[in-house]
Scaffold this active site. Structure first.
Site, PDB file in Angstrom:
ATOM      1  N   THR A  25       0.868  -1.327  -0.016  1.00 53.20           N
ATOM      2  CA  THR A  25      -0.036   0.174  -0.013  1.00 53.20           C
ATOM      3  C   THR A  25       0.855   1.372  -0.116  1.00 53.20           C
ATOM      4  OG1 THR A  25      -1.492   1.185   1.596  1.00 53.20           O
ATOM      5  CG2 THR A  25      -0.196  -0.258   2.582  1.00 53.20           C
ATOM      6  N   ASP A  26       0.268   2.296  -0.712  1.00 57.85           N
ATOM      7  CA  ASP A  26       0.962   3.536  -0.458  1.00 57.85           C
ATOM      8  C   ASP A  26       0.999   4.077   0.902  1.00 57.85           C
ATOM      9  OD1 ASP A  26      -1.570   4.179  -0.194  1.00 57.85           O
ATOM     10  OD2 ASP A  26      -1.769   5.687  -1.783  1.00 57.85           O
ATOM     11  N   GLU A  27       0.383   3.729   1.944  1.00 54.50           N
ATOM     12  CA  GLU A  27       0.494   3.918   3.119  1.00 54.50           C
ATOM     13  C   GLU A  27       1.687   3.876   3.921  1.00 54.50           C
ATOM     14  OE1 GLU A  27      -3.022   3.915   5.698  1.00 54.50           O
ATOM     15  OE2 GLU A  27      -4.293   3.206   3.830  1.00 54.50           O
ATOM     16  N   TYR A  43      -1.490  -0.543  11.222  1.00 55.52           N
ATOM     17  CA  TYR A  43      -1.960  -1.052   9.821  1.00 55.52           C
ATOM     18  C   TYR A  43      -0.623  -0.674   8.863  1.00 55.52           C
ATOM     19  CZ  TYR A  43      -2.970  -1.448   4.954  1.00 55.52           C
ATOM     20  OH  TYR A  43      -2.977  -1.525   3.820  1.00 55.52           O
ATOM     21  N   LYS A  60       2.469  -3.402   7.335  1.00 55.58           N
ATOM     22  CA  LYS A  60       2.584  -3.496   5.818  1.00 55.58           C
ATOM     23  C   LYS A  60       4.101  -3.050   5.377  1.00 55.58           C
ATOM     24  CE  LYS A  60      -0.001  -4.609   3.059  1.00 55.58           C
ATOM     25  NZ  LYS A  60      -0.109  -6.005   2.534  1.00 55.58           N
TER      26      LYS A  60
END
Length: 342
Positions: free
Chosen positions: A127-129, A155, A159
């Site tokens: 994810t870009d997060e 979260y 990741k």
């Protein structure tokens, strides 16, 4: 001999879309779906896939080493794509442990199985997060593959940790890996804890639509099928050991998204209710997918206006699917998460 591809989390939103894409466009491949089926996995999502002789489903937790090894022994996959993850930021704030064990330990178990039984490619869906966020007043800034990781939530930290572990297995053991980091996905079959399906469901029922803070947080929206085509391009054309950003070129703030949904459904903006902001809420995500475009020939083809219309239409025509999701544990969590945000 048919290529066998093992998909983890294939009953979830993005994983199921990827399974559907493979069965349609790679009919010579066998698709093995391994999913523990948490609260966010509606069994109805895969009812059509189960009729396909090239599709097989295992209800299994990726943290269960013995069960995962047995599946590898029996099915002999040549490609593994890991979608399986706890993925909702709000839930990670309330319960970090399940995110850490699934997203990190589960990834380790899968890669150990890949080392033990041999594969052509292990692909990690990220994810870009993991990059953190960008300021709202700098629209010229974008995430690139070499942007330092700077996480904000349990979260995104889980990741990012998994991504680092994947790259470590490449460097230490020579495991043939790739990673893709995507922007916010939307489309059919997305569980209604996420912004777009949650707002569609509430708007259809004339219920208040809870918007965090002023709703000015910006996300880059990527239609789910475009994302899945990007993942397929990485698997087939991507260089081993590389990370590819998959973005949608569709930046919109949350308030715009909510108002767009209300307008499409013919509902009043008076349904919008501003609630206390999420802890550590990232301001802006924006991905530069130039590398994927140049190396893989991938670019999203669905504009946001096209995608949001298709998405709203699908949920409007499949209220039964939403009704199956919005019960039990989900409703308990929804009430717990929003009840004190006044």
């Amino acid at each position: 001999m048919k290529k066998t591809i093992l998909i983890t989390g294939g009953t979830g939103f993005i994983g199921n879309c990827f399974c559907k894409l493979l069965l349609k466009e790679r009919p010579e491949w066998r698709v093995i779906n391994v999913d523990v089926c948490t609260y966010a996995a509606n069994p109805s999502t895969i009812k059509e896939e189960l009729k396909n002789p090239n599709y097989k489903f295992y209800k299994t937790d990726i943290r269960d080493r013995g069960a995962i090894y047995k599946i590898f022994e029996d099915e002999k996959p040549s490609v593994v794509v890991n979608f399986a993850a706890e993925s909702h930021v709000d839930r990670s704030i309330l319960d970090p442990e399940s995110f850490l064990t699934t997203n990190i330990i589960g990834t380790e178990v899968l890669m150990d199985a890949c080392r033990k039984y041999g594969i052509e490619r292990y692909h990690q869906v990220s994810t870009d997060e993991v990059y953190g966020d960008l300021p709202l007043d700098r629209p010229d800034l974008f995430f690139h593959e070499d942007t330092p990781l700077h996480t904000s939530s349990p979260y995104s930290t889980s990741k990012a940790s998994a991504d680092l572990l994947v790259l470590a297995y490449y460097r230490t053991y020579g495991l043939p890996v790739t990673i893709s980091r995507c922007s916010n996905n939307y489309g059919p079959y997305q569980f209604p804890e996420k912004l777009i399906p949650l707002m569609i469901d509430k708007a259809k029922k004339d219920l208040p639509l809870p918007v965090y803070g002023e709703g000015l947080n910006v996300r880059d929206w990527l239609y789910v099928e475009d994302h899945c085509r990007g993942i397929l391009a990485v698997i087939e054309k991507g260089r081993v050991g590389e990370v590819y950003n998959l973005g949608g070129h569709n930046e919109r703030n949350n308030l715009y998204i909510v108002k767009r949904i209300l307008a499409e459904l013919g509902k009043p903006e008076s349904l919008i209710t501003h609630v206390a902001d999420r802890h550590g809420h990232d301001q802006r995500y924006a991905i530069d997918p130039h590398k994927a475009n140049v190396e893989l020939g991938w670019d999203p083809v669905t504009t946001f206006e096209e995608g949001i219309k298709k998405t709203i239409k699908w949920y409007d025509e499949n209220q039964w699917w939403l009704d199956e999701c919005t019960s039990g544990d989900y409703m308990n969590w929804l009430n717990r998460n929003y009840k004190d945000r006044k």
